[in-house]
Design an enzyme around this catalytic site. Sequence first.
Site, mmCIF file in Angstrom:
data_model
loop_
_atom_site.group_PDB
_atom_site.id
_atom_site.type_symbol
_atom_site.label_atom_id
_atom_site.label_comp_id
_atom_site.label_asym_id
_atom_site.label_seq_id
_atom_site.Cartn_x
_atom_site.Cartn_y
_atom_site.Cartn_z
ATOM 1 N NE ARG A 45 -8.210 -8.208 1.069
ATOM 2 C CZ ARG A 45 -7.919 -7.450 0.015
ATOM 3 N NH1 ARG A 45 -6.899 -6.589 0.094
ATOM 4 N NH2 ARG A 45 -8.623 -7.529 -1.095
ATOM 5 C CE LYS A 53 -4.430 -1.728 1.614
ATOM 6 N NZ LYS A 53 -5.461 -1.704 2.675
#
Length: 260
Positions: free
Chosen positions: A239, A204
């Site tokens: 995740r 991210k």
Amino acid sequence: MGILNATPDSFSDGGKYIDVNRAMDRIHLMLRNGAEIIDIGGESTRPGADPVSVQQEMDRVMPILEEAIPVFDEVIFSIDTTKFDVAKNALESGAQIVNDVSGLSKETRFADLCAEYDATYVLMHTQGDPKTMQKNPEYDNVVQDVTVFFEQKLIELGKKGVRKVILDPGICFGKTLEHNLKLIAHLDKFQKFDLPILIGASRKSMIGKILDGRPTDGRVIGTVAIHYHALTKGAKILRVHDVKEASDSIRIFNAIQSQQ
């Protein structure tokens, strides 16, 4: 939890796994590398992403689920969606988890749906929606604010009869870099709920910001570092895009923990 984005515009792997055969190959690989949950999504939730229609999302995810679930019958499949019809069809096909990045804000019927199917609900915190969430997010105290959010939504889910819930503080969903770092640093505060904590920081933007603008394909080690710290603070589910690296880090973590 291995990520399978059946989308053309996801920030890291958009367009790679729309084709059912390529998606099946990807699932095979993630399972060989240690994934225990496969999370399939048909709408990008990257910052600034445009929403898609229910039918478009169904057309992306349902062929994959219908092909994969009978083949991988011992694998847990999760549907990453904010749409009721998509979640319902996925559960009818055998998915066991509804991963809702809106935290019940877009579809309150998810509580009834998960209770009906005895499905697990991933309660994720966000501020705003993907189109607007990174435009000046503000909190009085991000850890406390997310805690209050969990408290309120868990009451709502409990009243509807949802028995299985996973908590996700929503890294990079309506948060600045400082907000994200505070949540990860104080992740243990959420252990008071005695529920599994999921962390999704894979590749991210926060990693890119810390590492001087590093592009997505250069953020794997940064991802492992964040997720390993999250494990030390009580995270139970990671995740990730890079399953092998995450699986290796979990095995190392568990080996060390076994000696304490």
